[in-house]
Design a protein around this motif. Structure first.
Motif, PDB file in Angstrom:
ATOM      1  N   MET A 274       0.848  -1.184   0.000  1.00  0.00           N
ATOM      2  CA  MET A 274       0.000   0.000   0.000  1.00  0.00           C
ATOM      3  C   MET A 274       0.891   1.244   0.000  1.00  0.00           C
ATOM      4  O   MET A 274       1.781   1.368   0.820  1.00  0.00           O
ATOM      5  CB  MET A 274      -0.898   0.017   1.241  1.00  0.00           C
ATOM      6  CG  MET A 274      -1.750   1.264   1.314  1.00  0.00           C
ATOM      7  SD  MET A 274      -3.000   1.216   2.592  1.00  0.00           S
ATOM      8  CE  MET A 274      -2.052   1.506   4.055  1.00  0.00           C
TER       9      MET A 274
ATOM     10  N   LYS B 121       0.776   4.621   0.909  1.00  0.00           N
ATOM     11  CA  LYS B 121       0.270   5.817   1.604  1.00  0.00           C
ATOM     12  C   LYS B 121       1.332   6.208   2.626  1.00  0.00           C
ATOM     13  O   LYS B 121       1.897   5.333   3.284  1.00  0.00           O
ATOM     14  CB  LYS B 121      -1.048   5.517   2.341  1.00  0.00           C
ATOM     15  CG  LYS B 121      -2.206   5.150   1.426  1.00  0.00           C
ATOM     16  CD  LYS B 121      -2.871   6.379   0.825  1.00  0.00           C
ATOM     17  CE  LYS B 121      -3.955   6.010  -0.158  1.00  0.00           C
ATOM     18  NZ  LYS B 121      -3.454   5.835  -1.544  1.00  0.00           N
TER      19      LYS B 121
ATOM     20  N   GLY C   2      -6.486   4.284  -9.476  1.00  0.00           N
ATOM     21  CA  GLY C   2      -5.155   3.733  -9.246  1.00  0.00           C
ATOM     22  C   GLY C   2      -5.206   2.681  -8.149  1.00  0.00           C
ATOM     23  O   GLY C   2      -4.990   2.976  -6.969  1.00  0.00           O
ATOM     24  N   ALA C   3      -5.519   1.447  -8.543  1.00  0.00           N
ATOM     25  CA  ALA C   3      -5.686   0.379  -7.541  1.00  0.00           C
ATOM     26  C   ALA C   3      -4.357  -0.294  -7.200  1.00  0.00           C
ATOM     27  O   ALA C   3      -4.147  -0.741  -6.079  1.00  0.00           O
ATOM     28  CB  ALA C   3      -6.662  -0.679  -8.071  1.00  0.00           C
ATOM     29  N   ASP C   4      -3.503  -0.421  -8.211  1.00  0.00           N
ATOM     30  CA  ASP C   4      -2.233  -1.128  -8.062  1.00  0.00           C
ATOM     31  C   ASP C   4      -2.491  -2.554  -7.557  1.00  0.00           C
ATOM     32  O   ASP C   4      -3.273  -3.281  -8.153  1.00  0.00           O
ATOM     33  CB  ASP C   4      -1.295  -0.334  -7.147  1.00  0.00           C
ATOM     34  CG  ASP C   4       0.167  -0.713  -7.355  1.00  0.00           C
ATOM     35  OD1 ASP C   4       0.479  -1.342  -8.381  1.00  0.00           O
ATOM     36  OD2 ASP C   4       0.995  -0.393  -6.499  1.00  0.00           O
TER      37      ASP C   4
ATOM     38  N   SER D 272      -4.516  -0.406  -0.958  1.00  0.00           N
ATOM     39  CA  SER D 272      -5.188   0.805  -0.449  1.00  0.00           C
ATOM     40  C   SER D 272      -6.701   0.667  -0.513  1.00  0.00           C
ATOM     41  O   SER D 272      -7.414   1.186   0.352  1.00  0.00           O
ATOM     42  CB  SER D 272      -4.718   2.045  -1.216  1.00  0.00           C
ATOM     43  OG  SER D 272      -4.865   1.869  -2.604  1.00  0.00           O
TER      44      SER D 272
ATOM     45  N   ASP E  16      -8.127   0.595 -12.245  1.00  0.00           N
ATOM     46  CA  ASP E  16      -6.730   0.551 -12.688  1.00  0.00           C
ATOM     47  C   ASP E  16      -6.688   0.075 -14.139  1.00  0.00           C
ATOM     48  O   ASP E  16      -7.530  -0.710 -14.572  1.00  0.00           O
ATOM     49  CB  ASP E  16      -5.880  -0.372 -11.820  1.00  0.00           C
ATOM     50  CG  ASP E  16      -4.407   0.035 -11.838  1.00  0.00           C
ATOM     51  OD1 ASP E  16      -3.932   0.623 -10.845  1.00  0.00           O
ATOM     52  OD2 ASP E  16      -3.730  -0.224 -12.871  1.00  0.00           O
ATOM     53  N   ILE E  17      -5.665   0.530 -14.841  1.00  0.00           N
ATOM     54  CA  ILE E  17      -5.501   0.129 -16.244  1.00  0.00           C
ATOM     55  C   ILE E  17      -5.051  -1.326 -16.333  1.00  0.00           C
ATOM     56  O   ILE E  17      -5.228  -1.982 -17.355  1.00  0.00           O
ATOM     57  CB  ILE E  17      -4.497   1.073 -16.965  1.00  0.00           C
ATOM     58  CG1 ILE E  17      -4.638   0.965 -18.472  1.00  0.00           C
ATOM     59  CG2 ILE E  17      -3.069   0.863 -16.502  1.00  0.00           C
ATOM     60  CD1 ILE E  17      -4.034   2.138 -19.226  1.00  0.00           C
TER      61      ILE E  17
ATOM     62  N   LEU F 284      -2.235  -6.853 -11.478  1.00  0.00           N
ATOM     63  CA  LEU F 284      -1.362  -6.650 -10.308  1.00  0.00           C
ATOM     64  C   LEU F 284      -2.083  -6.938  -8.986  1.00  0.00           C
ATOM     65  O   LEU F 284      -1.452  -7.035  -7.931  1.00  0.00           O
ATOM     66  CB  LEU F 284      -0.863  -5.196 -10.282  1.00  0.00           C
ATOM     67  CG  LEU F 284      -0.097  -4.694 -11.500  1.00  0.00           C
ATOM     68  CD1 LEU F 284       0.118  -3.192 -11.418  1.00  0.00           C
ATOM     69  CD2 LEU F 284       1.262  -5.408 -11.595  1.00  0.00           C
TER      70      LEU F 284
ATOM     71  N   GLY G  58      -9.693  -0.290 -16.505  1.00  0.00           N
ATOM     72  CA  GLY G  58      -9.915   0.697 -17.553  1.00  0.00           C
ATOM     73  C   GLY G  58      -8.897   1.812 -17.465  1.00  0.00           C
ATOM     74  O   GLY G  58      -8.128   1.910 -16.507  1.00  0.00           O
ATOM     75  N   ASP G  59      -8.926   2.652 -18.505  1.00  0.00           N
ATOM     76  CA  ASP G  59      -7.944   3.718 -18.663  1.00  0.00           C
ATOM     77  C   ASP G  59      -8.529   5.043 -18.163  1.00  0.00           C
ATOM     78  O   ASP G  59      -9.564   5.488 -18.678  1.00  0.00           O
ATOM     79  CB  ASP G  59      -7.580   3.809 -20.162  1.00  0.00           C
ATOM     80  CG  ASP G  59      -6.455   4.781 -20.431  1.00  0.00           C
ATOM     81  OD1 ASP G  59      -6.077   5.547 -19.522  1.00  0.00           O
ATOM     82  OD2 ASP G  59      -5.958   4.773 -21.573  1.00  0.00           O
ATOM     83  N   CYS G  60      -7.872   5.672 -17.223  1.00  0.00           N
ATOM     84  CA  CYS G  60      -8.362   6.965 -16.703  1.00  0.00           C
ATOM     85  C   CYS G  60      -8.289   8.068 -17.761  1.00  0.00           C
ATOM     86  O   CYS G  60      -8.868   9.128 -17.577  1.00  0.00           O
ATOM     87  CB  CYS G  60      -7.599   7.374 -15.451  1.00  0.00           C
ATOM     88  SG  CYS G  60      -8.015   6.367 -14.032  1.00  0.00           S
TER      89      CYS G  60
ATOM     90  N   ASP H 244      -5.236   8.754  -7.686  1.00  0.00           N
ATOM     91  CA  ASP H 244      -3.869   8.281  -7.425  1.00  0.00           C
ATOM     92  C   ASP H 244      -3.312   7.526  -8.641  1.00  0.00           C
ATOM     93  O   ASP H 244      -2.463   6.671  -8.497  1.00  0.00           O
ATOM     94  CB  ASP H 244      -3.888   7.362  -6.180  1.00  0.00           C
ATOM     95  CG  ASP H 244      -2.499   7.115  -5.612  1.00  0.00           C
ATOM     96  OD1 ASP H 244      -1.583   7.915  -5.874  1.00  0.00           O
ATOM     97  OD2 ASP H 244      -2.326   6.100  -4.902  1.00  0.00           O
ATOM     98  N   ALA H 245      -3.853   7.871  -9.835  1.00  0.00           N
ATOM     99  CA  ALA H 245      -3.350   7.219 -11.055  1.00  0.00           C
ATOM    100  C   ALA H 245      -2.391   8.140 -11.812  1.00  0.00           C
ATOM    101  O   ALA H 245      -1.634   7.682 -12.663  1.00  0.00           O
ATOM    102  CB  ALA H 245      -4.503   6.802 -11.958  1.00  0.00           C
TER     103      ALA H 245
ATOM    104  N   VAL I 191      -2.774  10.424 -14.123  1.00  0.00           N
ATOM    105  CA  VAL I 191      -2.959  10.701 -15.563  1.00  0.00           C
ATOM    106  C   VAL I 191      -4.243  11.508 -15.730  1.00  0.00           C
ATOM    107  O   VAL I 191      -5.161  11.409 -14.907  1.00  0.00           O
ATOM    108  CB  VAL I 191      -3.074   9.403 -16.412  1.00  0.00           C
ATOM    109  CG1 VAL I 191      -1.779   8.610 -16.400  1.00  0.00           C
ATOM    110  CG2 VAL I 191      -4.235   8.531 -15.966  1.00  0.00           C
TER     111      VAL I 191
HETATM  112  C1  LIG Z   1       0.587   4.953  -7.349  1.00  0.00           C
HETATM  113  S1  LIG Z   1      -0.205   3.556  -7.978  1.00  0.00           S
HETATM  114  C2  LIG Z   1      -1.660   3.435  -6.987  1.00  0.00           C
HETATM  115  C3  LIG Z   1      -1.335   3.113  -5.585  1.00  0.00           C
HETATM  116  C4  LIG Z   1      -2.497   2.766  -4.692  1.00  0.00           C
HETATM  117  N1  LIG Z   1      -3.620   3.674  -4.826  1.00  0.00           N
HETATM  118  C5  LIG Z   1      -2.026   2.789  -3.249  1.00  0.00           C
HETATM  119  O1  LIG Z   1      -2.240   3.781  -2.534  1.00  0.00           O
HETATM  120  O2  LIG Z   1      -1.429   1.785  -2.851  1.00  0.00           O
HETATM  121  C6  LIG Z   1      -0.791   4.124  -9.503  1.00  0.00           C
HETATM  122  C7  LIG Z   1      -1.605   3.131 -10.287  1.00  0.00           C
HETATM  123  O3  LIG Z   1      -2.195   3.827 -11.376  1.00  0.00           O
HETATM  124  C8  LIG Z   1      -2.314   2.928 -12.447  1.00  0.00           C
HETATM  125  N2  LIG Z   1      -2.438   3.667 -13.711  1.00  0.00           N
HETATM  126  C9  LIG Z   1      -1.448   4.258 -14.427  1.00  0.00           C
HETATM  127  N3  LIG Z   1      -1.945   4.794 -15.549  1.00  0.00           N
HETATM  128  C10 LIG Z   1      -3.277   4.554 -15.536  1.00  0.00           C
HETATM  129  C11 LIG Z   1      -4.330   4.859 -16.432  1.00  0.00           C
HETATM  130  N4  LIG Z   1      -4.107   5.511 -17.584  1.00  0.00           N
HETATM  131  N5  LIG Z   1      -5.583   4.472 -16.106  1.00  0.00           N
HETATM  132  C12 LIG Z   1      -5.820   3.787 -14.949  1.00  0.00           C
HETATM  133  N6  LIG Z   1      -4.851   3.463 -14.073  1.00  0.00           N
HETATM  134  C13 LIG Z   1      -3.593   3.837 -14.361  1.00  0.00           C
HETATM  135  C14 LIG Z   1      -1.054   2.073 -12.396  1.00  0.00           C
HETATM  136  O4  LIG Z   1      -1.276   0.828 -13.039  1.00  0.00           O
HETATM  137  C15 LIG Z   1      -0.814   1.958 -10.882  1.00  0.00           C
HETATM  138  O5  LIG Z   1      -1.303   0.730 -10.395  1.00  0.00           O
END
Ligand SMILES: C[S@@+](CC[C@H](N)C(=O)[O-])C[C@H]1O[C@@H](n2cnc3c(N)ncnc32)[C@H](O)[C@@H]1O
Length: 247
Positions: A56, A58, A82-84, A88, A109-110, A114, A130-132, A156-157, A159
């Motif tokens: 996580m 944070k 942004g799930a990663d 979180s 998350d894209i 993961l 999906g894509d933000c 938290d993504a 983008v």
């Molecule tokens: C910083 S991490 C998220 C961390 C998580 N929220 C946490 O606090 O542990 C950013 C995430 O954004 C995702 N991401 C990057 N580009 C993206 C996009 N265009 N659309 C959706 N998710 C995206 C990445 O795959 C990554 O898992």
């Protein structure tokens, strides 16, 4: 002074304090009280930080702040961009459970490959792939119209910040909802300047400016909640001027 006027003056003090709690972006500075060097110390072991064994991202400060906000807000919907690995989202869902809030977490998350298995099994979380950059395809206006308020949106993504802000502003954010834009702390990214992914660092250094420009156009609609934003010193968080309440 009579006891009645004392009560009145206390009330007006309280009202004044309450008025000062929420402030416009034009009244805020691009700085934080926590020294730049501290940010490296606080974030360099992110990859080792876990919740229930799931990584996580944070900082200890958000781990202290978000539960207080969640308890006060009682969000029925939390949207995380942004799930990663899902750590979180699990943590956020656990806050809802802890406070007996009947809410759900939608985490986007894209790349959901993961996600940890343990996170997938959580009934209070809906993971959406999906894509933000095309946020309307992931969280359609139809879906958003069904999600109960108050909302807490955590971006938290990193983008399409402006597109995302416009989208939620035009499609559902209501008075009382909260929005947190993560990692807008310029000192944090200065501290990481030597990191190998220079393009990412430079992009992150601009995140606060993008947010600020957008907020200047919505000065009276989104206010910074200084009760949380400044609890650990002015902008004492990895999120500068970005704990926002829709007014
Ligand atoms: C910083 S991490 C998220 C961390 C998580 N929220 C946490 O606090 O542990 C950013 C995430 O954004 C995702 N991401 C990057 N580009 C993206 C996009 N265009 N659309 C959706 N998710 C995206 C990445 O795959 C990554 O898992």
């Amino acid at each position: 002074m009579s006891s009645q006027s004392m009560v009145k003056s206390n009330l007006s003090d309280q009202e004044t304090l309450e008025n000062k709690r929420f402030v416009k972006i034009s009244e805020r500075e691009d700085r934080g009280d926590i020294p730049q060097s501290t940010w490296l110390t606080l974030t360099e072991n992110y990859h080792l930080q876990t919740w229930k064994g799931i990584p996580m991202d944070k900082s200890p400060i958000e781990i202290a702040l978000y539960p207080m906000l969640i308890y006060e807000l009682q969000p029925k919907t939390i949207i995380e961009l942004g799930a990663d690995t899902g750590g979180s989202a699990v943590w956020l869902a656990d806050q809802l459970k802890l406070f007996d809030i009947e809410g759900l977490v939608y985490s986007v998350d894209i790349d959901l490959s993961l996600l940890y298995q343990k996170a997938k099994a959580q009934p209070k979380i809906k993971f959406l792939e999906g894509d933000c950059n095309q946020i309307d395809l992931v969280l359609s206006t139809t879906l958003l119209s069904t999600l109960p308020h108050p909302w807490l949106i955590i971006e938290d993504a990193h983008v399409n910040l402006v597109g995302m802000l416009d989208y939620f502003h035009n499609n559902g954010l209501q008075n009382g909802d909260y929005l947190i834009i993560e990692d807008t702390n310029k000192a944090l990214w200065e501290a990481w300047s030597d990191w190998e992914d220079k393009e990412f660092i430079e992009r992150m250094k601009c995140k606060l400016d993008l947010l600020k420009n957008w907020l200047m156009q919505h000065q009276y609609e989104y206010l910074i909640d200084t009760q949380y934003q400044d609890l650990f010193g002015y902008n004492g968080s990895k999120n500068w001027n970005s704990m926002l309440k829709r007014i």
